[in-house]
Every structure is written in C-alpha cells, then in structure tokens.
Design a protein around this motif. Structure first.
Motif, PDB file in Angstrom:
ATOM      1  N   TRP A 845       0.823  -1.213   0.000  1.00  0.00           N
ATOM      2  CA  TRP A 845       0.000   0.000   0.000  1.00  0.00           C
ATOM      3  C   TRP A 845       0.857   1.263   0.000  1.00  0.00           C
ATOM      4  O   TRP A 845       0.539   2.255  -0.668  1.00  0.00           O
ATOM      5  CB  TRP A 845      -0.932  -0.007   1.207  1.00  0.00           C
ATOM      6  CG  TRP A 845      -0.217   0.082   2.523  1.00  0.00           C
ATOM      7  CD1 TRP A 845       0.222  -0.917   3.294  1.00  0.00           C
ATOM      8  CD2 TRP A 845       0.151   1.309   3.199  1.00  0.00           C
ATOM      9  NE1 TRP A 845       0.856  -0.457   4.406  1.00  0.00           N
ATOM     10  CE2 TRP A 845       0.817   0.915   4.388  1.00  0.00           C
ATOM     11  CE3 TRP A 845      -0.015   2.666   2.919  1.00  0.00           C
ATOM     12  CZ2 TRP A 845       1.312   1.839   5.294  1.00  0.00           C
ATOM     13  CZ3 TRP A 845       0.474   3.596   3.818  1.00  0.00           C
ATOM     14  CH2 TRP A 845       1.136   3.188   4.994  1.00  0.00           C
ATOM     15  N   TRP A 846       1.975   1.187   0.733  1.00  0.00           N
ATOM     16  CA  TRP A 846       2.810   2.383   0.801  1.00  0.00           C
ATOM     17  C   TRP A 846       3.491   2.680  -0.534  1.00  0.00           C
ATOM     18  O   TRP A 846       3.710   3.842  -0.905  1.00  0.00           O
ATOM     19  CB  TRP A 846       3.851   2.261   1.928  1.00  0.00           C
ATOM     20  CG  TRP A 846       4.712   1.022   1.864  1.00  0.00           C
ATOM     21  CD1 TRP A 846       4.511  -0.145   2.489  1.00  0.00           C
ATOM     22  CD2 TRP A 846       5.921   0.877   1.110  1.00  0.00           C
ATOM     23  NE1 TRP A 846       5.506  -1.054   2.193  1.00  0.00           N
ATOM     24  CE2 TRP A 846       6.403  -0.436   1.352  1.00  0.00           C
ATOM     25  CE3 TRP A 846       6.658   1.731   0.273  1.00  0.00           C
ATOM     26  CZ2 TRP A 846       7.563  -0.926   0.769  1.00  0.00           C
ATOM     27  CZ3 TRP A 846       7.823   1.241  -0.304  1.00  0.00           C
ATOM     28  CH2 TRP A 846       8.260  -0.075  -0.058  1.00  0.00           C
ATOM     29  N   HIS A 848       2.139   1.899  -3.493  1.00  0.00           N
ATOM     30  CA  HIS A 848       1.084   2.442  -4.348  1.00  0.00           C
ATOM     31  C   HIS A 848       0.798   3.898  -3.998  1.00  0.00           C
ATOM     32  O   HIS A 848       0.551   4.715  -4.896  1.00  0.00           O
ATOM     33  CB  HIS A 848      -0.185   1.605  -4.206  1.00  0.00           C
ATOM     34  CG  HIS A 848      -0.059   0.213  -4.765  1.00  0.00           C
ATOM     35  ND1 HIS A 848       0.664  -0.072  -5.895  1.00  0.00           N
ATOM     36  CD2 HIS A 848      -0.572  -0.976  -4.332  1.00  0.00           C
ATOM     37  CE1 HIS A 848       0.610  -1.369  -6.148  1.00  0.00           C
ATOM     38  NE2 HIS A 848      -0.129  -1.941  -5.211  1.00  0.00           N
ATOM     39  N   MET A 849       0.826   4.233  -2.711  1.00  0.00           N
ATOM     40  CA  MET A 849       0.612   5.622  -2.316  1.00  0.00           C
ATOM     41  C   MET A 849       1.737   6.506  -2.840  1.00  0.00           C
ATOM     42  O   MET A 849       1.504   7.637  -3.318  1.00  0.00           O
ATOM     43  CB  MET A 849       0.524   5.719  -0.798  1.00  0.00           C
ATOM     44  CG  MET A 849      -0.728   5.100  -0.200  1.00  0.00           C
ATOM     45  SD  MET A 849      -2.233   5.953  -0.731  1.00  0.00           S
ATOM     46  CE  MET A 849      -1.984   7.562   0.023  1.00  0.00           C
ATOM     47  N   PHE A 852       1.199   7.087  -6.431  1.00  0.00           N
ATOM     48  CA  PHE A 852       0.093   8.020  -6.656  1.00  0.00           C
ATOM     49  C   PHE A 852       0.569   9.465  -6.498  1.00  0.00           C
ATOM     50  O   PHE A 852       0.304  10.320  -7.356  1.00  0.00           O
ATOM     51  CB  PHE A 852      -1.031   7.716  -5.659  1.00  0.00           C
ATOM     52  CG  PHE A 852      -2.150   8.724  -5.693  1.00  0.00           C
ATOM     53  CD1 PHE A 852      -3.108   8.685  -6.702  1.00  0.00           C
ATOM     54  CD2 PHE A 852      -2.234   9.726  -4.728  1.00  0.00           C
ATOM     55  CE1 PHE A 852      -4.128   9.619  -6.737  1.00  0.00           C
ATOM     56  CE2 PHE A 852      -3.255  10.649  -4.755  1.00  0.00           C
ATOM     57  CZ  PHE A 852      -4.205  10.602  -5.765  1.00  0.00           C
TER      58      PHE A 852
END
Length: 960
Positions: A845-846, A848-849, A852
């Motif tokens: 998740w980190w 992907h963040m 982004f």
C-alpha cells in the motif's frame, strides 16, 4: 532366609497355590495386541521408559537416545547419554529426562521440532539417573548415589543430596513429604533442611527388597521383589492379598503401573505382564508369549490416553487395547496350520485350518500341554539364540547374587571402588555450611551447549542386592515352565480322524459338518466321519428341513439324504459335467446354481430333484460366480457386474442397486449364514444389517478372508489366515481421545518454518504442511481432510496422506484447518493455523501511495509547464512520461488484484497488454482535455483583461 528354595518344595507349593488361586476364566479370548518395531529406530535397542506428551504422541527412552512416535512417523532424537527415565509434565509442557551421567528436558520449539536441552552432566564418576519425580514445584532426578532437585519452572538446580552411607534405592513422595529407601532397606524421611530421619510410617517391609512405588486414586503403594504390594493406609503399610502373587514372585517383578482407576499392570522379567484388578484383586489377564506377546521379558510399561497398555521387550514394542471388547482366540496352544474357517457348536469354538479341525477346551492334562508348548516354542527358542544380547537396565552392573541370602559382603574390591566413587561425589557436591543452599555447586554444568565427553570409566562392579535378582538359569526354566502352564486355562484339541484342509463349517441336524479337500465330514463327540468322498467341493447347503444336503463340486451337484436317522448318498446332478461354484435357495423349493458361463435352477421336493433349467450368462473375466438370495430375489455376483433374476420377465437383468458399491471393486466373503461385501469403506452384510459398533470394529481388518455370524449374533473374523477374533453382539467401542495437530511446516527446500505467526516472502511462497492424529489401535488407521480459507472452496477429500504441499501460494492471508477420522468414523478438527504471504514491495500500500503522489506531482508539473513554459518539447516529453507511468501503475494494480490461475501465461499477458493499450487513448484524451480546458480558461482571462482598458478609453460619459 533361603531366597531360592529347593525345586521340589518350590514347585509343589506353587502348584498347590495356583490350583486354588488362579481363576478359571471363561473362553473370553485374548486382548487385541498391536506390535511395533520400526526398522532403523528400535533395532537392537531396549526401551527403558515410556511416556505420553501433550498431543498424544509417545516418547520412548532407548539405548541410543529418545524416540518420538505420533501415529504417523517415528523420529529418533539425540541425547547426551542413554536415557533411562521419562516424566512428562503437562503443566510446563516439558518432558523431563534422566539418563546416564546426565539429565535434561525435551521441549517443542516454535517450528514444531523437538530439542533436547541438557541441565546437568557429570564426568568424574558413572551414575545413572533412573527415576524422575515431579512433585509440587520441584523435579527430582534420582540416582543411587545422589538426588538432584530442580525448580519446576525456572529449571535451575536448587539442591543436591548425597548418599553418604551406602546408596539410595528409591524415592517417592506422600502428602507433601519426601521419602527415601536406602541400601539397607530402611525408609527415611527427607526433611527440608536435607536431613534424613527414620520414617514414622508403620509396617514398612524391612525384610523385603523394595522395587518401586506408584499412586492410584490418590493412594500410595509400594511393591517388592517378592511380588508383595502394600497400600499406605493412614500411617501404616498394609499388604495386599491378591491373586497371582506367586506367579509375579517367581517371574521377578520389574515395575508396576496403574492403568486407569481399577487396573494395575505388573511387568515381569520371565512371565510377561499381569493385569490385576485393584478392586477385586483378581487377575484380569496374563499377557505373555502364550497369548501373543513376542517375548516374556518385559522391560518397561507405559499407558496412553486411548486405553492402551504399552510393553517394551527385546523384540520391540507391543500395545494391548484395553478399551475394545474384542478378543483374539488364536493364541491358545494346540492349534496349527493356516486358519480357514470358524464356528460355534454346542457352545464350543471350532476352528478349521489347513491341517485339520480343532476345538477349544479347558486344559485337563498339563503334562500333555507341556509337550504341545515345547513343540510350538522350538522355533521361538532358536530365534532367541540368534537374537542380539541386550543389556537390561535392571541389572546394570553385572551384580552377583548369593543363592542363600540377599545379605552380601561389602568389603570386596568392587565395593572399595564404589567407595572411591562416593568420595569423589562428596568432594564434588559437599557445600560449606555458610553458603546459601540455593547456590549451585561449581561442578554442576547446566545448559552445556557442546556435547559433553562422558566418562569412559567402566561401571563399578558390586555385590549389593539387586532390584530384580536373576536366579540360576535352571531354576528360572523350571519355575517359568510351571507358572506358564498354570496361567493357561484353555487349549486346542484336534478332532480325530480328519487330517484334511478344513475350508467351511456348518451345523446341520444337530451335528457339525466340515467341507475339506478330502470330502465332506460329519463331526460328533470329537471324532470325524467322512460322508462324501469328493475332492473338489466348493460349498454345501442344507435343505430347509435339514433332511437333504446339496454339495456343489467340480463335476456337478452331489446329494445326501437322511433316511431313518442315517445319511445316504443320492443321485444328485453329477451328470452336469461342469463345476458348480455356488448355490442359493428361494423361499419355495427352488435352488439356483452357477458355473463358468452358465446358471441354472431346479426344484427339490422330498429329496427329489426336478425341473432342471440351464441359462447362459456373460462372464468375460471367468469369475467364480456367487449366487445369493437377498429377500427372496436371486442375484449373481461377478467381479464387474451384478445380475438379478426377474421372474416376471423370466430373464437376467442388470442390477443397478449395487453400482455405488461395485465401483469400489469389492470382495465377496461367504458366511455360513449369508454373504459379506468388503470394500475400502468397510464391511456390509448382504440382505441384513449389522450393529453399528460391530461395523466399526470390522474396519480394523483389512485382510479378513472369512466371517461367521453365530446364533447369538456374535461376529467371528478370520484375519489374514492367522487370527480368530470375536466381535460380541454387545461389543462396545469406547470414544477415543483424539487429537490432530500440525506437526511441522516446511519450505519446499525442507527447511522448518515457524508454527506461530508464520509470514512468507513473496518469492518463497511454496510450503508443505505435516500433521498427525495419534491413533495407536491400527497403524494407518487415520484419514485426513483439510481446508484453507482464502484458497479453497470446500474441504479436500479424505486421504491417508498426512502431508500436503503447495508449490505456489498467492499473496494474502490464509487459515488452515485439518480434520482427522479414525477407523471407527470418529472425527476431530484441529485448531486453526494462520499464516500469510507478503506481497512484493511494488504491491504494498505504501508503494502504491508513493506512486500516486509521484504521478500526481508529475501531472501538476506537466500542467504548470504547459501554462508557463515555451519549451514545448520538454512539456510534451514530461506529459508522455506521465502517461506511460500511469499505464505501468495501472498494469501493476491489475496484476495484483486480478490474480487468477492464468497468471504467468501468454494468454493472460496478451489480454492484459491489449487492455492497457486500449486505455492509453482515453487517458490521452483526458490529459488533452485538462490541458485544453486550462489553456482555454487562460485565453478567456487574457481577452477579458485586454478589453477592460479599451472600454475605459472610449467611455463617452467619462469626465475629464
């Protein structure tokens, strides 16, 4: 006193005692025994102690180390010395181990692997920690010269007691007090300040040799070398008067172990094991060589939580099933040959073998029985001669025993050597009075990581009285013969005048009939008479009124009729000139029979055969067709098909009602009263139901070749032509204490993994699970099924495999559950086992963040450059880079969230590339729209600003 009396008086006394005291047991049969000797694990190694662990696994102390058996596999474990004593502590989940020159503990690590940790070792002298006692917060490791106390929880040595005068014989506790039996057979109380004072308990057998103690139902007992058992009642030792004490005395007691609340198992050196009922004080069973135990020298005993009694001997391990009401009738002496048939006649058991017919009766002549035993045991004696000599822990120092008295000299050179050892111990362990008692002596070596070098000093010889003295060989043989004979109450006697292979037995017209390879015989009063001299009989059947017997043979059908009380041969159907394999009767007087490719029927009325009909039948595999009448419907069983006769259609039709059973390729067993179908799923009786508990017990037999149901609905099973078992109508199957657990988890490379909070890396996500469910009644008697939440839709099919491997596991969190099912159909489910597979860093998740925010920044910069910069090349390049980055991000997200079985295949990659290519144009349009709208807005603002000055310049109303 004379410990070994003269033979004449001893044997006479023994015979008199046994005559009045040994119980005359009914024909109950023998216990169900299972024998274990795994190759490469117990080879040439006695088992000195037995214990059971947390999950039901069994631990065995053997000469070369420790052995763990979980019902699926035998695992040898190394220790730093030969282990002699085991004690499992359920509170701390530790197995305490006493051994030669060392003691320690065994614990299960986080990865499920067992590891031995040494707590103490000594090199200067040779000593054996032969007893472990767990009492309150202390664990005591007992040896003859010293006793070491260890804190139960911190596992640190807290105290050491040296036998300064002589040596110790035994240690036990009672009501919070500690007691020691010394060399001189004195009972001492061990106080908290390490002083030893005479015990206040009354009635202690000072003239006896104390072998050990045990506790049962909260009461303390001790037993002696003469076979005495004393119960501690209040403050007094009270002797038991129990049946079989002379058998135990002359067989030389080794140990005693409580079994449940009302049984006591007594191991002996020459008489096997004795099961004593503690309430009635009667002998429940003798378990020795005569009834299935491979050897009469039982070294150690153990119990499990499934009503099993384990016995260790020179040939491995044997387990007696105490909770199963099923008995074996083959171990009574007198029978010979492969067992082929069994029946009950006049309330007496008859067994047919390849060498004749035998019946079980009470022993009447012990001289004759001795001849039978000598013949049967001749091969056993030869085997014993060639077997390797094994050391007996109960005679560790080759001690000599006087035949006159147990009191021996103590000033021999051997004893002097022992005194030197004692001096070394005193110098090693003696403490200064000013020191704290909890200080560990400097010579103690707890938790030594390196394997210690044990002393090579030979054991010191001594002439002290031994715990289990072995008398002269001649005396043992004489007494053993007497007691072994008198412990046998029944024997098989051969029926006279029938030296033939007895394949089928039936009771007809009040007499027993036997089908043999030499013809048909009738048996009455222990003698046989040949009634039909035909060599190729397949079966025989009585008529409904028992006045006719039809015999199916290789050349047709023979017939015997009873006239005026005598049986005579009739014409029958010998002229058929074809083999008749089987016959069956309908409710009328019609009989059906089967041959190779033909079937037929005829009517039997008052001994006369009529209306013979013959029909063809397809038999492509040349089966021996079995004709069976089920609820008045005639069926023909072949290996690949079942047919039935339709009277209305007057033809054979396929019987589809047996499709579900016949697909398992079953075996068909002919019963004297019917037929049985045997499949991998169990036993089924055609046309009749059987009691559920009998059906459950039948699953124990994978090689049953004959089954018989007697008039009282007891089921008799012949297993593999070797054993005869009775499953009573009122048999009970006690609910087993089942457990199933994950024994270990390993990577595909075979490396053990953690059983707690297991997390796998994305590139090491291949895994193997191993599980076990201890079930000792029958090896291979457990099936497993598993379910992984998050990976499987349903439970797996039942299988005997206790492992499952997954070469690839997708990223995610999973829960493994395992079920076990034993032969009786009892199921248990394990606790849930949680584990997860970590995603690669680019799918976290980190990450992907970060992607982004990175691409959002690029978009902002791209838009800003389009608005402010005149460098169109840089602006377009940055826009293109942003667009490519977004496509790659989208591709990674799709690969992560759309995981299927097609991943890493060309089809999957092509489809994903096409999908991404199709998404480029919409993304480009979106970017262009953003930029165009932004430029358009900027242009409008600029035009508006340009118009404002012009409007002010041409305002006609503006004043100068």
């Amino acid at each position: 006193m004379n410990y070994y009396p003269k033979m004449s008086g001893a044997i006479l006394g023994v015979l008199l005692v046994l005559f009045f005291h040994l119980s005359t047991q009914a024909q109950k049969g023998q216990l169900y025994l299972t024998h274990f000797k795994p190759e490469g694990v117990l080879a040439e190694s006695n088992v000195y102690a037995i214990s059971q662990g947390q999950f039901g696994q069994m631990f065995f102390a053997a000469r070369n180390g420790l052995i763990v058996y979980n019902g699926e596999s035998w695992q040898p474990l190394k220790t730093t010395g030969t282990p002699y004593a085991l004690q499992y502590d359920s509170l701390t989940e530790v197995l305490w181990i006493g051994g030669k020159n060392t003691f320690g503990k065994l614990q299960r690590a986080f990865n499920g692997q067992y590891s031995y940790q040494e707590l103490f070792t000594i090199h200067e002298v040779t000593t054996e920690f032969q007893q472990v006692l767990v009492d309150d917060s202390t664990v005591y490791f007992f040896s003859e010269p010293l006793v070491i106390s260890v804190d139960r929880f911190s596992q640190q040595i807290t105290d050491t007691l040296i036998a300064e005068d002589g040596y110790f014989r035994h240690l036990f506790s009672h009501l919070g007090k500690r007691y020691l039996v010394t060399q001189s057979n004195t009972l001492l109380e061990w106080n908290a300040d390490d002083t030893l004072v005479p015990s206040s308990l009354n009635g202690f057998p000072v003239e006896e040799t104390v072998v050990g103690t045990f506790k049962q139902n909260g009461q303390t007992f001790l037993y002696t070398g003469s076979g005495q058992i004393l119960a501690l009642e209040g403050n007094t030792w009270v002797p038991w008067q129990y049946e079989g004490i002379d058998y135990v005395k002359e067989s030389f007691i080794v140990s005693a172990l409580p079994v449940g609340k009302d049984l006591l198992a007594i191991a002996t050196l020459t008489g096997g094991c004795v099961l004593l009922h503690t309430e009635s004080k009667k002998v429940e069973r003798y378990i020795n060589y005569n009834n299935g135990l491979p050897d009469d020298e039982v070294v150690s005993l153990g119990v499990d939580n499934q009503d099993g009694l384990w016995m260790a001997h020179d040939y491995g391990l044997s387990r007696a099933e105490l909770g199963l009401s099923m008995r074996n009738f083959v171990f009574y002496p007198g029978i010979s040959g492969n067992i082929l048939s069994v029946t009950k006649y006049n309330n007496q058991l008859y067994v047919g073998t390849s060498e004749g017919l035998f019946y079980l009766e009470e022993v009447k002549d012990y001289d004759e029985l001795e001849v039978i035993l000598n013949k049967a045991q001749k091969q056993h004696v030869e085997d014993k001669k060639t077997s390797p000599v094994r050391r007996n822990i109960f005679q560790r120092k080759e001690e000599s025993v006087s035949t006159e008295t147990l009191t021996v000299k103590t000033d021999s050179p051997e004893e002097e050597g022992k005194k030197e050892d004692k001096k070394r111990l005193l110098s090693l362990f003696k403490k200064d009075k000013g020191k704290d008692k909890k200080d560990t002596p400097a010579t103690l070596e707890p938790k030594v990581e390196e394997e210690p070098q044990l002393s090579v000093k030979e054991p010191v010889k001594t002439e002290k009285p031994v715990v289990n003295p072995k008398p002269p060989v001649k005396y043992i043989q004489e007494v053993k013969k007497v007691f072994r004979l008198r412990s046998i109450k029944y024997q098989y006697t051969k029926v006279k005048d029938m030296d033939a292979k007895c394949e089928q037995l039936r009771v007809i017209d009040g007499a027993l009939w036997a089908e043999t390879n030499l013809g048909l015989y009738r048996i009455e009063k222990g003698a046989a008479k040949q009634m039909l001299n035909v060599r190729d009989i397949f079966a025989f059947y009585p008529s409904e009124d028992n006045a006719t017997i039809l015999v199916a043979a290789g050349s047709g059908i023979y017939q015997l009729n009873k006239q005026n009380g005598k049986w005579t041969k009739a014409d029958g159907l010998q002229g058929l000139n074809m083999p008749i394999y089987s016959m069956a009767k309908t409710s009328g007087d019609t009989y059906w029979f089967a041959s190779d490719n033909r079937i037929g029927s005829f009517d039997l009325l008052q001994g006369n055969i009529s209306n013979l009909q013959l029909l063809d039948i397809e038999n492509p595999f040349s089966d021996l067709i079995e004709v069976v009448s089920i609820r008045d419907t005639i069926r023909f069983f072949l290996s690949s098909q079942v047919y039935k006769w339709e009277p209305t259609l007057k033809k054979l039709v396929s019987d589809d009602s047996f499709i579900s059973i016949w697909k398992d390729k079953p075996r068909l067993i002919r019963d004297g009263n019917g037929h049985w179908v045997v499949t991998d799923r169990g036993y089924y009786r055609l046309g009749d139901s059987i009691l559920p508990h009998q059906q459950a017990i039948l699953r124990l037999f994978s090689q049953a070749n004959s089954i018989f149901t007697d008039d009282t609905e007891n089921i008799w099973v012949i297993d593999n032509n070797e054993s005869v078992y009775q499953i009573p109508k009122d048999a009970s199957v006690k609910d087993e204490v089942l457990s199933v657990y994950v024994t270990s988890v390993q990577s595909l490379a075979g490396n053990p993994l953690s059983l707690q909070n297991l997390t796998l890396e994305h590139d090491q996500n291949g895994i193997s699970f191993y599980f076990a469910s201890p079930f000792y009644l029958a090896e291979g008697g457990v099936e497993y099924s598993y379910y992984i939440n998050g990976l499987m839709d349903d439970w797996s099919t039942w299988s005997g495999k206790s492992e499952v491997s997954f070469p690839y596991l997708p990223t995610g969190e999973y829960t493994l559950q395992v079920k076990a099912r034993n032969l009786f159909g009892e199921e248990i489910e394990s606790q849930s086992f949680y584990y997860s597979v970590k995603p690669p860093y680019w799918n976290t998740w980190w990450f992907h963040m970060g992607e982004f925010f990175f691409f959002a920044t690029l978009i902002v910069i791209s838009i800003w450059l389009n608005n402010t910069s005149q460098q169109t090349f840089i602006t377009k390049s940055l826009t293109l880079l942003t667009l490519i980055g977004l496509v790659e991000l989208l591709q990674n997200l799709l690969r992560y969230y759309l995981q299927t079985d097609l991943m890493n295949t060309p089809v999957y990659d092509f489809a994903l590339d096409v999908l991404l290519a199709m998404s480029i144009y919409p993304l480009e349009r979106v970017m262009n729209n953003i930029l165009v709208n932004k430029n358009l807005s900027k242009t409008k603002n600029l035009i508006k600003l340009m118009r404002v000055p012009q409007e002010k310049k041409h305002d006609p109303y503006k004043l100068n």
